[in-house]
Scaffold this active site. Structure first.
Site, PDB file in Angstrom:
ATOM      1  N   LYS A 194       0.829  -1.211   0.000  1.00 38.50           N
ATOM      2  CA  LYS A 194       0.000   0.000   0.000  1.00 38.50           C
ATOM      3  C   LYS A 194       0.860   1.256   0.000  1.00 38.50           C
ATOM      4  O   LYS A 194       0.584   2.213  -0.725  1.00 38.50           O
ATOM      5  CB  LYS A 194      -0.939   0.001   1.224  1.00 38.50           C
ATOM      6  CG  LYS A 194      -2.098  -0.984   1.083  1.00 38.50           C
ATOM      7  CD  LYS A 194      -2.868  -1.172   2.385  1.00 38.50           C
ATOM      8  CE  LYS A 194      -3.868  -2.303   2.258  1.00 38.50           C
ATOM      9  NZ  LYS A 194      -4.525  -2.666   3.513  1.00 38.50           N
ATOM     10  N   GLN A 197      -4.910  -1.567   9.768  1.00 39.66           N
ATOM     11  CA  GLN A 197      -4.713  -2.869   9.120  1.00 39.66           C
ATOM     12  C   GLN A 197      -5.253  -3.991  10.010  1.00 39.66           C
ATOM     13  O   GLN A 197      -4.897  -4.086  11.187  1.00 39.66           O
ATOM     14  CB  GLN A 197      -3.207  -3.068   8.844  1.00 39.66           C
ATOM     15  CG  GLN A 197      -2.878  -4.305   8.050  1.00 39.66           C
ATOM     16  CD  GLN A 197      -3.405  -4.260   6.620  1.00 39.66           C
ATOM     17  OE1 GLN A 197      -3.361  -3.240   5.948  1.00 39.66           O
ATOM     18  NE2 GLN A 197      -3.940  -5.382   6.156  1.00 39.66           N
ATOM     19  N   ASP A 210     -11.695   2.828   4.125  1.00 46.07           N
ATOM     20  CA  ASP A 210     -12.061   1.418   3.993  1.00 46.07           C
ATOM     21  C   ASP A 210     -13.578   1.250   3.865  1.00 46.07           C
ATOM     22  O   ASP A 210     -14.052   0.152   3.579  1.00 46.07           O
ATOM     23  CB  ASP A 210     -11.570   0.623   5.218  1.00 46.07           C
ATOM     24  CG  ASP A 210     -10.287  -0.126   4.921  1.00 46.07           C
ATOM     25  OD1 ASP A 210     -10.022  -0.398   3.729  1.00 46.07           O
ATOM     26  OD2 ASP A 210      -9.557  -0.453   5.876  1.00 46.07           O
TER      27      ASP A 210
END
Ligand code: NAP
Length: 282
Positions: free
Chosen positions: A52, A96, A119
């Site tokens: 990422k 995460q 997200d």
């Protein structure tokens, strides 16, 4: 059968995101910013975080990665997220997952303001998706929609079947297909007659996390098959939920694993970050 090439489609999407990031920087004097909070040392998560941050650099997005030890207290972890939430250089925050045991993931994620929730996990963004309103959509289902768009696959009026009902893949995927006017069935571990239901699908999305769950006899001739699964096969190699060798003989379009949904997920995260930066400027 046409391969749905996620690597190539993701490269195109990342190119468009890079142009938007450059336009944002030219207008506002700073880059869009993404903060990733990585707690503990889960090896797979470390690889995802590295991918990422590299993708951010290539797209002209500033990244702020915070590595915290697995022993961090709930209060300290929440303090880090609150600090990022208050930082005007940070437009998107993601924690995460999975988290080390002992941490309350729900309480931690709740510290991310909905406008920085890249997200799409917040109640507000899930509600907006359900209501068909503009908001931030979870990266994997959004990436799949971008892949279907790239190959100009019609969705309206089609029968779609989603295997899996998780909050991060199955449910938002089903909602996106419904919003695009497909007739959608969601299957899960208690579903009876999975094979027959799958056999009716014009578009089949497999997100169960079970290696080779979907075999050729479950797939309609000419179906579009999207394989979200990331499993380790008996040989230790990465494989999806779909028996590729059998299904490729029946599907009209099929995603490979790796090189299908995975790259689209990262590209969608970058898109969500730039969109969050653009919205913050409005
Ligand atoms: P999850 O939270 O474990 O959810 C799995 C879902 O599949 C559940 O709803 C479960 O049903 C259902 N299921 C399990 N076994 C089944 C079976 N035999 N028949 C029908 N349904 C079944 O997993 P997830 O986070 O959604 O992820 C799913 C897969 O996608 C995993 O392999 C994951 O690694 C992969 N993934 C890939 C990406 C990517 O970027 N490529 C991103 C995210 C996830 P119940 O609800 O009844 O338990």
């Amino acid at each position: 059968m046409t391969l749905l090439d996620g690597k190539a489609a993701a490269a195109e999407l990342r190119g468009r995101v890079k142009e938007r990031a450059a336009a944002y920087e030219a207008a506002h004097g700073r880059k869009p910013g993404l903060a990733v909070v990585m707690i503990g040392e889960d090896p797979a998560s470390q690889i995802y975080v590295r991918n990422k941050t590299k993708a951010c650099e290539e797209a002209g997005i500033r990244h702020f990665t915070r590595f915290l030890p697995a022993t961090v207290s709930q209060k300290e972890a929440e303090g880090v997220v609150e600090g990022l939430a208050a930082d005007e250089n940070v437009h998107g925050i993601l924690v995460q997952l999975p988290l080390p045991r002992g941490l309350d993931g729900g309480a931690l994620l709740a510290k991310i303001p909905p406008e920085k929730d890249v997200d799409g996990f917040s109640a507000l963004n899930i509600g907006k998706l359900s209501a068909g309103e503009e908001g931030t959509v979870a990266c994997t289902p959004l990436g799949i929609m971008r892949l279907l768009e790239r190959y100009e696959i019609p969705i309206e009026g089609k029968r779609a079947v989603v295997i899996g009902r998780s909050n991060i893949v199955g449910k938002p995927m089903a909602m996106l297909l419904l919003n695009a006017n497909a007739t959608v069935t969601v299957c899960h571990s208690k579903t009876k007659g999975l094979a027959e239901i799958c056999g009716e699908a014009d578009i089949l999305v497999a997100a169960a996390g079970r290696a080779k769950l979907v075999t050729a006899d479950m797939v309609k001739e000419g179906a579009v098959v999207v394989d979200v699964g990331m499993n380790r096969g008996e040989d230790g190699k990465l494989c999806g939920d779909v028996d590729f060798a059998g299904v490729e003989k029946k599907a009209s379009y099929l995603t490979p694993v790796p090189g299908g949904v995975g790259p689209m997920t990262v590209a969608a995260l970058l898109e969500n970050t730039v969109a969050a930066a653009e919205r913050s400027a409005r």
